[in-house]
Design a protein around this motif. Sequence first.
Motif, PDB file in Angstrom:
ATOM      1  N   LEU A 521     -11.654  47.631  -4.190  1.00 33.77           N
ATOM      2  CA  LEU A 521     -11.942  47.134  -5.533  1.00 33.77           C
ATOM      3  C   LEU A 521     -12.894  48.069  -6.272  1.00 33.77           C
ATOM      4  CD1 LEU A 521     -12.636  43.380  -4.649  1.00 33.77           C
ATOM      5  CD2 LEU A 521     -10.484  44.354  -5.483  1.00 33.77           C
ATOM      6  N   ASP A 522     -12.873  47.969  -7.603  1.00 32.05           N
ATOM      7  CA  ASP A 522     -13.879  48.692  -8.376  1.00 32.05           C
ATOM      8  C   ASP A 522     -15.190  47.901  -8.339  1.00 32.05           C
ATOM      9  OD1 ASP A 522     -14.054  46.746 -10.567  1.00 32.05           O
ATOM     10  OD2 ASP A 522     -12.093  47.491 -11.177  1.00 32.05           O
ATOM     11  N   PRO A 523     -16.328  48.519  -8.731  1.00 35.39           N
ATOM     12  CA  PRO A 523     -17.629  47.843  -8.592  1.00 35.39           C
ATOM     13  C   PRO A 523     -17.709  46.486  -9.289  1.00 35.39           C
ATOM     14  CG  PRO A 523     -17.954  50.179  -8.998  1.00 35.39           C
ATOM     15  CD  PRO A 523     -16.481  49.927  -9.155  1.00 35.39           C
ATOM     16  N   ALA A 524     -17.124  46.354 -10.493  1.00 30.74           N
ATOM     17  CA  ALA A 524     -17.193  45.075 -11.204  1.00 30.74           C
ATOM     18  C   ALA A 524     -16.444  43.985 -10.442  1.00 30.74           C
ATOM     19  CB  ALA A 524     -16.630  45.228 -12.611  1.00 30.74           C
ATOM     20  N   ALA A 525     -15.279  44.334  -9.907  1.00 26.60           N
ATOM     21  CA  ALA A 525     -14.502  43.353  -9.146  1.00 26.60           C
ATOM     22  C   ALA A 525     -15.212  42.979  -7.845  1.00 26.60           C
ATOM     23  CB  ALA A 525     -13.107  43.898  -8.862  1.00 26.60           C
ATOM     24  N   ARG A 526     -15.875  43.950  -7.220  1.00 22.93           N
ATOM     25  CA  ARG A 526     -16.637  43.642  -6.005  1.00 22.93           C
ATOM     26  C   ARG A 526     -17.754  42.633  -6.312  1.00 22.93           C
ATOM     27  NH1 ARG A 526     -17.693  49.532  -3.115  1.00 22.93           N
ATOM     28  NH2 ARG A 526     -15.522  50.232  -3.073  1.00 22.93           N
ATOM     29  N   ARG A 527     -18.483  42.875  -7.398  1.00 22.78           N
ATOM     30  CA  ARG A 527     -19.567  41.958  -7.765  1.00 22.78           C
ATOM     31  C   ARG A 527     -19.026  40.553  -8.009  1.00 22.78           C
ATOM     32  NH1 ARG A 527     -21.409  39.963 -12.677  1.00 22.78           N
ATOM     33  NH2 ARG A 527     -23.581  39.235 -12.613  1.00 22.78           N
ATOM     34  N   LEU A 528     -17.912  40.462  -8.735  1.00 15.77           N
ATOM     35  CA  LEU A 528     -17.344  39.151  -9.017  1.00 15.77           C
ATOM     36  C   LEU A 528     -16.931  38.457  -7.727  1.00 15.77           C
ATOM     37  CD1 LEU A 528     -16.410  37.064 -11.076  1.00 15.77           C
ATOM     38  CD2 LEU A 528     -14.213  38.277 -11.201  1.00 15.77           C
ATOM     39  N   PHE A 529     -16.271  39.190  -6.827  1.00 12.73           N
ATOM     40  CA  PHE A 529     -15.841  38.593  -5.561  1.00 12.73           C
ATOM     41  C   PHE A 529     -17.042  38.080  -4.771  1.00 12.73           C
ATOM     42  CE2 PHE A 529     -15.018  39.090  -0.974  1.00 12.73           C
ATOM     43  CZ  PHE A 529     -13.993  38.176  -0.837  1.00 12.73           C
ATOM     44  N   ARG A 530     -18.102  38.861  -4.709  1.00 16.22           N
ATOM     45  CA  ARG A 530     -19.287  38.415  -3.959  1.00 16.22           C
ATOM     46  C   ARG A 530     -19.844  37.116  -4.529  1.00 16.22           C
ATOM     47  NH1 ARG A 530     -20.802  43.915  -4.663  1.00 16.22           N
ATOM     48  NH2 ARG A 530     -22.481  43.296  -6.098  1.00 16.22           N
ATOM     49  N   LEU A 531     -19.932  37.041  -5.862  1.00 13.95           N
ATOM     50  CA  LEU A 531     -20.514  35.857  -6.485  1.00 13.95           C
ATOM     51  C   LEU A 531     -19.636  34.627  -6.306  1.00 13.95           C
ATOM     52  CD1 LEU A 531     -21.980  37.356  -9.782  1.00 13.95           C
ATOM     53  CD2 LEU A 531     -23.188  36.759  -7.674  1.00 13.95           C
ATOM     54  N   LEU A 532     -18.324  34.823  -6.174  1.00 16.28           N
ATOM     55  CA  LEU A 532     -17.446  33.668  -5.983  1.00 16.28           C
ATOM     56  C   LEU A 532     -17.794  32.895  -4.716  1.00 16.28           C
ATOM     57  CD1 LEU A 532     -13.925  35.023  -7.028  1.00 16.28           C
ATOM     58  CD2 LEU A 532     -15.618  33.808  -8.411  1.00 16.28           C
ATOM     59  N   SER A 591     -22.633  38.924  -0.426  1.00 21.05           N
ATOM     60  CA  SER A 591     -23.631  38.652  -1.452  1.00 21.05           C
ATOM     61  C   SER A 591     -25.040  38.699  -0.868  1.00 21.05           C
ATOM     62  CB  SER A 591     -23.369  37.291  -2.103  1.00 21.05           C
ATOM     63  OG  SER A 591     -24.260  37.069  -3.170  1.00 21.05           O
ATOM     64  N   ARG A 592     -25.209  38.145   0.314  1.00 20.94           N
ATOM     65  CA  ARG A 592     -26.526  38.199   0.950  1.00 20.94           C
ATOM     66  C   ARG A 592     -26.926  39.627   1.292  1.00 20.94           C
ATOM     67  NH1 ARG A 592     -25.443  33.018   4.951  1.00 20.94           N
ATOM     68  NH2 ARG A 592     -25.901  31.390   3.408  1.00 20.94           N
ATOM     69  N   ARG A 593     -25.929  40.452   1.555  1.00 19.18           N
ATOM     70  CA  ARG A 593     -26.218  41.844   1.915  1.00 19.18           C
ATOM     71  C   ARG A 593     -26.482  42.717   0.688  1.00 19.18           C
ATOM     72  NH1 ARG A 593     -21.313  45.349   4.035  1.00 19.18           N
ATOM     73  NH2 ARG A 593     -21.111  45.628   1.775  1.00 19.18           N
ATOM     74  N   ASP A 594     -25.695  42.520  -0.386  1.00 19.89           N
ATOM     75  CA  ASP A 594     -25.690  43.476  -1.489  1.00 19.89           C
ATOM     76  C   ASP A 594     -26.330  42.977  -2.777  1.00 19.89           C
ATOM     77  OD1 ASP A 594     -24.368  45.149   0.227  1.00 19.89           O
ATOM     78  OD2 ASP A 594     -22.371  44.739  -0.573  1.00 19.89           O
ATOM     79  N   ASP A 595     -26.461  41.673  -2.941  1.00 20.94           N
ATOM     80  CA  ASP A 595     -27.056  41.140  -4.171  1.00 20.94           C
ATOM     81  C   ASP A 595     -28.498  40.727  -3.912  1.00 20.94           C
ATOM     82  OD1 ASP A 595     -24.651  41.434  -5.571  1.00 20.94           O
ATOM     83  OD2 ASP A 595     -23.928  39.490  -4.854  1.00 20.94           O
ATOM     84  N   SER A 596     -29.347  40.966  -4.894  1.00 17.15           N
ATOM     85  CA  SER A 596     -30.745  40.591  -4.743  1.00 17.15           C
ATOM     86  C   SER A 596     -30.896  39.070  -4.790  1.00 17.15           C
ATOM     87  CB  SER A 596     -31.575  41.219  -5.861  1.00 17.15           C
ATOM     88  OG  SER A 596     -31.220  40.659  -7.119  1.00 17.15           O
ATOM     89  N   THR A 597     -32.024  38.587  -4.280  1.00 18.36           N
ATOM     90  CA  THR A 597     -32.308  37.155  -4.356  1.00 18.36           C
ATOM     91  C   THR A 597     -32.334  36.697  -5.809  1.00 18.36           C
ATOM     92  OG1 THR A 597     -33.605  37.273  -2.319  1.00 18.36           O
ATOM     93  CG2 THR A 597     -33.978  35.365  -3.747  1.00 18.36           C
ATOM     94  N   GLU A 598     -32.866  37.531  -6.677  1.00 16.15           N
ATOM     95  CA  GLU A 598     -32.922  37.185  -8.099  1.00 16.15           C
ATOM     96  C   GLU A 598     -31.528  37.038  -8.686  1.00 16.15           C
ATOM     97  OE1 GLU A 598     -34.542  39.609  -6.638  1.00 16.15           O
ATOM     98  OE2 GLU A 598     -36.620  38.879  -6.721  1.00 16.15           O
ATOM     99  N   GLU A 599     -30.617  37.934  -8.316  1.00 16.95           N
ATOM    100  CA  GLU A 599     -29.252  37.855  -8.836  1.00 16.95           C
ATOM    101  C   GLU A 599     -28.550  36.601  -8.338  1.00 16.95           C
ATOM    102  OE1 GLU A 599     -25.381  39.273 -10.426  1.00 16.95           O
ATOM    103  OE2 GLU A 599     -27.489  39.116 -11.013  1.00 16.95           O
ATOM    104  N   ARG A 600     -28.720  36.271  -7.064  1.00 14.17           N
ATOM    105  CA  ARG A 600     -28.084  35.064  -6.528  1.00 14.17           C
ATOM    106  C   ARG A 600     -28.663  33.814  -7.175  1.00 14.17           C
ATOM    107  NH1 ARG A 600     -29.015  37.746  -1.671  1.00 14.17           N
ATOM    108  NH2 ARG A 600     -30.511  36.145  -0.984  1.00 14.17           N
ATOM    109  N   ASP A 601     -29.983  33.784  -7.336  1.00  9.02           N
ATOM    110  CA  ASP A 601     -30.615  32.623  -7.963  1.00  9.02           C
ATOM    111  C   ASP A 601     -30.147  32.468  -9.411  1.00  9.02           C
ATOM    112  OD1 ASP A 601     -31.952  32.026  -5.670  1.00  9.02           O
ATOM    113  OD2 ASP A 601     -33.895  32.810  -6.316  1.00  9.02           O
ATOM    114  N   ARG A 602     -30.047  33.563 -10.130  1.00  6.06           N
ATOM    115  CA  ARG A 602     -29.574  33.494 -11.525  1.00  6.06           C
ATOM    116  C   ARG A 602     -28.174  32.920 -11.584  1.00  6.06           C
ATOM    117  NH1 ARG A 602     -26.107  34.454 -14.562  1.00  6.06           N
ATOM    118  NH2 ARG A 602     -24.922  35.479 -12.887  1.00  6.06           N
ATOM    119  N   ALA A 603     -27.279  33.403 -10.672  1.00  3.07           N
ATOM    120  CA  ALA A 603     -25.899  32.930 -10.676  1.00  3.07           C
ATOM    121  C   ALA A 603     -25.830  31.441 -10.350  1.00  3.07           C
ATOM    122  CB  ALA A 603     -25.074  33.743  -9.680  1.00  3.07           C
ATOM    123  N   LEU A 604     -26.572  31.009  -9.339  1.00  2.00           N
ATOM    124  CA  LEU A 604     -26.553  29.596  -8.947  1.00  2.00           C
ATOM    125  C   LEU A 604     -27.115  28.709 -10.058  1.00  2.00           C
ATOM    126  CD1 LEU A 604     -27.662  29.906  -5.222  1.00  2.00           C
ATOM    127  CD2 LEU A 604     -25.434  29.164  -6.057  1.00  2.00           C
TER     128      LEU A 604
END
Length: 663
Positions: A521-532, A591-604
């Motif tokens: 995947l491209d970076p944007a698609a990877r980010r979206l998949f992780r957040l899903l 997501s736990r590996r590549d996204d920051s705690t701040e990014e996960r908290d914002r998404a949730l």
Amino acid sequence: MSVLSFRVLGPLVVERGTETIDLGGPQRRLVLGLLLAHAGQVVSADELADALWGEHPPPSYRVQLQGMVSDLRRRLAAGGDRAAAPILTRPPGYLVRVSGDSFDLAQFRADVAGARALRASGDDEGAARLLEVALGRWRGPAFSGLEHAAIGFVAAAAEESRAEAHEERVDALLAGGRVAGLAAELTALVAEHPLRETFHRQLMTVYAGTGRAAEAFTVYRDLRRRLVDEVGVEPSEPLRELHRRILAEDPGVLAGDGRPPVNTYRQLPPDIAEFTGRAAEVAAMASSVCGDPATAATLWTVAGMAGVGKTRLALRVTHQLVAAGRYDEGQLYVDLRGFAPAEAPADPSAVLESFLRASGMPAGRIPPDLGGRSAVYRDLLAGRRMVVVLDNAADEEQVLPLLPGSSACLVIVTSRRTLALDGALSVELHPFTEAEAVELLGEIAGRARLDAEPAPARELAALCGHLPLAVALAGQRLRARPCWTVEHLVTRLSGRAHRLDELVAGRRAVEPVLARSYDALDPAARRLFRLLGLHPGDDMTPASVAALAGLEVAEAEAGLEALLDEHLLQQSVPGRYHLHDLLREYAVRLSRRDDSTEERDRALRAVLDWYLHGTHAVPLPADRRAARQWTRAEYANVRAALFLAASTPWYEHAQQLATFLQA
């Protein structure tokens, strides 16, 4: 200091300069042999223990194994310095690190690859010389004296490569018009490989080119008798054609004029005995080639998520059709590496070159450009009853030059992506039903074992998400651990935070297979998949995903549709999407590996806000019908959002969502 030299093309020998190193007893030799069979890769302690002691290792097997490895290090290290030895500890086992110029199997492979490059450039004479060097490295059967299945597979592959090197050397000599001494050499190779058509074809060609047609006919007659008596089949059409050309006294047989004799058109990987399910798909694909004559090749695409069994289905259908007498003039197979972890997708031009070389066409006659090679390939297959399996395709551009133009051909393309190919019939593979998954478990682990624990068997299939690869690995774990009950494996899978860590058998695992789709995947698609993976509930909509990912709704829908095309998402009804259980777990891990705690908290927080806003809108009188529809569609997700909020700092969200659910 002398460099170690490892030799496995014959009995295992390790040398330092002119000194042959004493490796100790047979168990130490077996450990080193197994490590060399997988040089550069980790071999687990369990695999080594299985090789040494089978199903009944001693209680102290890890200590004993560590002792053997330590002793091997001492023997291999100059001056007894174990730290300098090439055997490294890498959890969950060990690996041996060898350089290509100190390992005869690697040298042989490099020589063969170099010879093929020379042939591709038109240098048949140079290729023949290099192949002679490669074959000179052999001292006997590969890994001889080391008896273990894992070594046996590598040894068998090396022996096959050895036979192919003999074939290619002879072809290179014939392409240059050299026949001196080949009759005696080929007679020995025919005796060593009595059912291998290529050596018979080459010997017939040499005899025909040197005025010994009668002896060529004898070679053909003897091979035909063996094939009919021992295998129950006739010689291949290409060999029968060569026989006819010799009968007709075709002067171009030796020179290779006219249609080249085909020598390796039997390229299908083996089918598997435990193939399960897919009856409707097999029937549909098989019946499509039994109807009225067509003017175009029958083309099937098989798509689905990683591990769903696309390749297995393609091979099952192809083997059945060949066994039924269809496509008896040859089968071409290529792994297009569309999702290989460390390799670029296969170049269509290089694939065509390999197909043309397999046909026996001299390198000098293969066009240098993609268009020319494609045209010659289509001409070569014209009118032939052949099947072409293009496995793991990356995209349409990779596939199009490889499609034959003949209506006599069948083409099956597999891909993790949805491909848009004109005129293609398509199969969309989904995970197994419960019954199919349990049946596969029984085929692998033993039916009696599954019948004794029917409820745990169904639970195990569910924990695997009914994904064929995961089910197969679970079955193989049970087969390798006869003392385990099905319930025990269920406990291991359900009692761990990560099922993916348990879905491993030998060198096969679910997670690396999923990773290949994600890595493409491209970076944007990877980010979206992780957040899903963070999304509450079983399914999602573009609107809820837009809130989760901080996107416009149209952007979120486009991203979801792209992931659907990649088979990283599933869809049961329009406008709603869901993740397979194992893909959800993988997304959470990423997501736990590549996204920051701040990014996960914002998404949730954002997606909880979205559900809270939706529940507030429901009591408003503006559109009661729409409100009822939203409530029916999102009720389960609102409950999931409530439980998620209750386990996070957003208690206010939980309280307000609870109030809505009680209303």
